[in-house]
Design an enzyme around this catalytic site. Structure first.
Site, PDB file in Angstrom:
ATOM      1  N   PRO A 136       0.757  -1.253   0.000  1.00  0.00           N
ATOM      2  CA  PRO A 136       0.000   0.000   0.000  1.00  0.00           C
ATOM      3  C   PRO A 136       0.792   1.311   0.000  1.00  0.00           C
ATOM      4  O   PRO A 136       0.825   2.047   0.981  1.00  0.00           O
ATOM      5  CB  PRO A 136      -0.841  -0.123   1.272  1.00  0.00           C
ATOM      6  CG  PRO A 136       0.018  -0.935   2.188  1.00  0.00           C
ATOM      7  CD  PRO A 136       0.715  -1.925   1.292  1.00  0.00           C
ATOM      8  N   CYS A 137       1.371   1.651  -1.142  1.00  0.00           N
ATOM      9  CA  CYS A 137       2.093   2.921  -1.250  1.00  0.00           C
ATOM     10  C   CYS A 137       1.140   4.119  -1.147  1.00  0.00           C
ATOM     11  O   CYS A 137       1.582   5.225  -0.846  1.00  0.00           O
ATOM     12  CB  CYS A 137       2.915   2.973  -2.534  1.00  0.00           C
ATOM     13  SG  CYS A 137       2.013   2.562  -4.026  1.00  0.00           S
TER      14      CYS A 137
END
Length: 174
Positions: A136-137
């Site tokens: 999850p950037c």
């Protein structure tokens, strides 16, 4: 490599798998640069089927942690350290680029980029993340918790963060 396109609320996603697991997630635009390999029906590939199902559950607010096997064969030592830290950010929470740099060991500069700046280097590693959403950037924000930078575009980043905040709130109120 095997790949397919799957629908999502943030536009069509390209997902790809190799013999070890899910190796790519791409947003529309990136999905137009279709990878080498074979396009397959999602139902015909167990990894792609699992990934598509988990992505659908995530967007429906039923899944907060992905369990599909991952396969990442690229990235510098620093990028891989960043991606490990991204995977540790809990659902519904954010971290700043600086916090990720400190956790990933900001003394490691990206190759060819001496003195690049740790937070900025984290931004580049996030941009090179082959598995957005799953790794999850989108949960990484700027100093002061400002919404900045995302390879999929700020509208998508906002959507993903708002989805997670809404799901967290709904779960807390049950």
């Amino acid at each position: 490599m095997r790949w397919t396109l799957v629908p999502s609320p943030v536009d069509e996603l390209l997902i790809a798998a190799d013999e070890h697991g899910l190796c790519a997630v791409g947003f529309q635009g990136a999905a137009r640069d279709l990878p080498a390999g074979e396009r397959v029906a999602v139902e015909s590939d167990p990894v792609l089927c699992a990934a598509a199902g988990q992505l659908a559950a995530y967007f429906e607010g039923r899944l907060t942690e992905f369990s599909v096997p991952l396969s990442v064969h690229r990235g510098s030592e620093f990028e891989r350290a960043v991606w490990v830290e991204l995977a540790r950010i809990p659902y519904g929470q954010t971290r700043t680029y600086g916090e990720i740099a400190a956790a990933a060991g900001s003394g490691v500069d990206p190759p060819g980029e001496p003195g690049f700046g740790a937070a900025r280097a984290v931004g580049m590693a996030c941009n090179r993340n082959p598995l957005p959403i799953v790794v999850p950037c989108h949960r990484v924000v700027g100093a002061g918790r400002k919404l900045v930078g995302f390879g999929g575009g700020l509208d998508r980043k906002r959507f993903l963060l708002e989805l997670e905040a809404r799901v967290d709130l709904e779960r807390a109120l049950r």
